[in-house]
Enzyme design. Sequence first.
Site, PDB file in Angstrom:
ATOM      1  N   TYR A  30      43.466  30.569  46.436  1.00 16.58           N
ATOM      2  CA  TYR A  30      42.534  31.710  46.430  1.00 16.58           C
ATOM      3  C   TYR A  30      43.303  32.998  46.670  1.00 16.58           C
ATOM      4  O   TYR A  30      44.222  33.021  47.487  1.00 16.58           O
ATOM      5  CB  TYR A  30      41.485  31.542  47.533  1.00 16.58           C
ATOM      6  CG  TYR A  30      40.099  31.348  46.958  1.00 16.58           C
ATOM      7  CD1 TYR A  30      39.569  32.287  46.080  1.00 16.58           C
ATOM      8  CD2 TYR A  30      39.342  30.232  47.273  1.00 16.58           C
ATOM      9  CE1 TYR A  30      38.309  32.109  45.533  1.00 16.58           C
ATOM     10  CE2 TYR A  30      38.073  30.048  46.720  1.00 16.58           C
ATOM     11  CZ  TYR A  30      37.575  31.001  45.855  1.00 16.58           C
ATOM     12  OH  TYR A  30      36.345  30.826  45.314  1.00 16.58           O
ATOM     13  N   GLU A  76      41.598  36.526  46.454  1.00 14.80           N
ATOM     14  CA  GLU A  76      40.759  37.725  46.257  1.00 14.80           C
ATOM     15  C   GLU A  76      41.475  38.943  46.825  1.00 14.80           C
ATOM     16  O   GLU A  76      42.184  38.846  47.828  1.00 14.80           O
ATOM     17  CB  GLU A  76      39.412  37.527  46.948  1.00 14.80           C
ATOM     18  CG  GLU A  76      38.511  36.596  46.157  1.00 14.80           C
ATOM     19  CD  GLU A  76      37.205  36.292  46.877  1.00 14.80           C
ATOM     20  OE1 GLU A  76      36.829  37.036  47.780  1.00 14.80           O
ATOM     21  OE2 GLU A  76      36.588  35.283  46.509  1.00 14.80           O
ATOM     22  N   ASP A 100      37.048  48.556  23.982  1.00 13.63           N
ATOM     23  CA  ASP A 100      37.185  47.103  24.096  1.00 13.63           C
ATOM     24  C   ASP A 100      38.058  46.662  22.919  1.00 13.63           C
ATOM     25  O   ASP A 100      37.603  46.608  21.778  1.00 13.63           O
ATOM     26  CB  ASP A 100      35.794  46.468  24.019  1.00 13.63           C
ATOM     27  CG  ASP A 100      35.848  44.944  24.089  1.00 13.63           C
ATOM     28  OD1 ASP A 100      36.941  44.378  23.923  1.00 13.63           O
ATOM     29  OD2 ASP A 100      34.775  44.337  24.273  1.00 13.63           O
ATOM     30  N   THR A 103      40.741  40.868  25.889  1.00 12.77           N
ATOM     31  CA  THR A 103      41.012  39.480  26.244  1.00 12.77           C
ATOM     32  C   THR A 103      42.493  39.260  25.967  1.00 12.77           C
ATOM     33  O   THR A 103      43.148  40.082  25.319  1.00 12.77           O
ATOM     34  CB  THR A 103      40.186  38.492  25.401  1.00 12.77           C
ATOM     35  OG1 THR A 103      40.336  38.834  24.020  1.00 12.77           O
ATOM     36  CG2 THR A 103      38.728  38.529  25.775  1.00 12.77           C
ATOM     37  N   LYS A 106      43.177  36.230  22.025  1.00 10.96           N
ATOM     38  CA  LYS A 106      42.849  36.358  20.590  1.00 10.96           C
ATOM     39  C   LYS A 106      44.132  36.728  19.840  1.00 10.96           C
ATOM     40  O   LYS A 106      45.068  35.949  19.855  1.00 10.96           O
ATOM     41  CB  LYS A 106      41.736  37.388  20.412  1.00 10.96           C
ATOM     42  CG  LYS A 106      40.430  36.981  21.119  1.00 10.96           C
ATOM     43  CD  LYS A 106      39.300  37.912  20.773  1.00 10.96           C
ATOM     44  CE  LYS A 106      37.979  37.423  21.330  1.00 10.96           C
ATOM     45  NZ  LYS A 106      37.635  37.957  22.647  1.00 10.96           N
ATOM     46  N   ARG A 116      43.484  31.997  27.795  1.00  9.35           N
ATOM     47  CA  ARG A 116      42.133  32.554  27.802  1.00  9.35           C
ATOM     48  C   ARG A 116      41.983  33.416  29.045  1.00  9.35           C
ATOM     49  O   ARG A 116      42.212  32.962  30.163  1.00  9.35           O
ATOM     50  CB  ARG A 116      41.087  31.436  27.840  1.00  9.35           C
ATOM     51  CG  ARG A 116      41.163  30.484  26.660  1.00  9.35           C
ATOM     52  CD  ARG A 116      39.946  29.619  26.624  1.00  9.35           C
ATOM     53  NE  ARG A 116      38.809  30.445  26.304  1.00  9.35           N
ATOM     54  CZ  ARG A 116      38.466  30.823  25.074  1.00  9.35           C
ATOM     55  NH1 ARG A 116      39.172  30.414  24.035  1.00  9.35           N
ATOM     56  NH2 ARG A 116      37.429  31.585  24.861  1.00  9.35           N
TER      57      ARG A 116
HETATM   58  N1  DSN Z   1      33.567  35.180  21.522  1.00  4.40           N
HETATM   59  C1  DSN Z   1      34.379  36.291  21.114  1.00  4.40           C
HETATM   60  C2  DSN Z   1      34.407  36.412  19.641  1.00  4.40           C
HETATM   61  O1  DSN Z   1      34.327  35.394  18.987  1.00  4.40           O
HETATM   62  O2  DSN Z   1      34.539  37.497  19.115  1.00  4.40           O
HETATM   63  C3  DSN Z   1      33.955  37.532  21.742  1.00  4.40           C
HETATM   64  O3  DSN Z   1      32.958  37.319  22.646  1.00  4.40           O
END
Ligand code: DSN
Length: 480
Positions: A66, A68, A243, A272, A275, A281
Amino acid sequence: MSDLDALTSSAYSQALEVIASVEPRIAEATRQELVDQRGSLKLIASENYASPAVLLTMGTWFSDKYAEGTVGHRFYAGCQNVDTVESIAAEHARELFGAEYAYVQPHSGIDANLTAFWAILAHRVEGPWLEKAEKKNVNDLTDEDWESLRRELGNQRLLGMSLDTGGHLTHGFRPNISGKMFHQQQYGTDPVTGLIDYDALAAKAREFKPLILVAGYSAYPRRVNFAKMREIADSVGATLMVDMAHFAGLVAGKVFTGDEDPIPHAHVVTTTTHKSLRGPRGGMVLATKEYAPSVDRGCPMVLGGPLSHVMAAKAVALAEARQESFRGYAQDVADNAKSLAEGFLTRGANLVTGGTDNHLVLLDVTSFGLTGRQAESALLDAGVVTNRNSIPNDPNGAWYTSGIRLGTPALTTRGFGRDEFDKTAELIVEVLSNTTPGTTKAGGPSKASYTLADGVADRVRSASAEMLDKHPLYPGLELS
Ligand code: DSN
């Protein structure tokens, strides 16, 4: 097989044996997932294949800790090693993106956006408001202070891109918490070109006067001019939040530079890490220094304890993205998307906005007489993994949809090039042209059932297999 491949193969083979000694079904599902991923055309625009180094980093005892709080300021003892990994991940993120500040704790993109919303609200409160209330810290504000603050600020207004034109759920979509905690309005795209109309957006912003202008997308196949977005935000005193979850890899790889790079223009940038950035992730927030103290409050204000094993993997992935080769990868992602788009256009298919200049293509499947759901399922039968997606003003709504979203990051990681993406478009058109919509029990047109003509799935699978075999996934990884 290289020494590193041999080590990776042995590490995974042994790990699976250890897992099987407790729950063999999980070991089996894990093996099967590799077989499935190896044997299909993965075109989900938000997915990729992280390196073995990134994946292995996640499977350690950091998971047990942990932590935090923030580096050097934890609510738990014994966080010295977590401090090390969090500092290294943040340093790589700052260096890679040229950001003043990086917060690597968010567990996902939605968490990163919640952290950013919290930070932007807190920042507004912490500045002039704390002074006015004669308080040192946001935690010193009384219930009366908050009540009076809410009255003074009035509705918290957020202006984001609508879901059907490519925005994300968390950009103010009404059923999402972002659409409930904020008084939201949405901007769309030009009905003819499908592109963002910056003049119309500026007019909307002048009328609505948002506190936060959100730029960024998850299904818009074009680049965004963030310098213009900042001008619009400044013209109404809004905070610009970008974003970049989908295109972070293209920013990291310097495909998006100048006005298309959000970092120099936005106050707060969220992303994120899994991607186009090809990491584990997770999520991240990048910000200018002035937002750092409020962003740092993400955990425990809106986030659970940081996942230290994932922060460690973020550090490894960000180190990979800082290597020169990542720039080549990012450029290939964009070039391959163009090839995929051309492949569709030359075969008569319709694309939202008529093409792409990022990593994704949005195929309008109405000309095939199908819903997105039918198209997605028929493609999956043929081993092509995609996701259905709304198109602007979608006649079939957000569940059935009328589009298929396709992205190039994953197959580019495998080594697919322009010709293979053109062939991929050919195979997709072959499946969709041979799919007929079904009927409901009452005899009306079904939005879900379909029939794929005999032989097509096998033909497409075998044509895909030729390409997939040429570009194996984790080529040196052999499980015993
Ligand atoms: N789930 C992601 C996507 O597929 O774009 C974003 O939330």
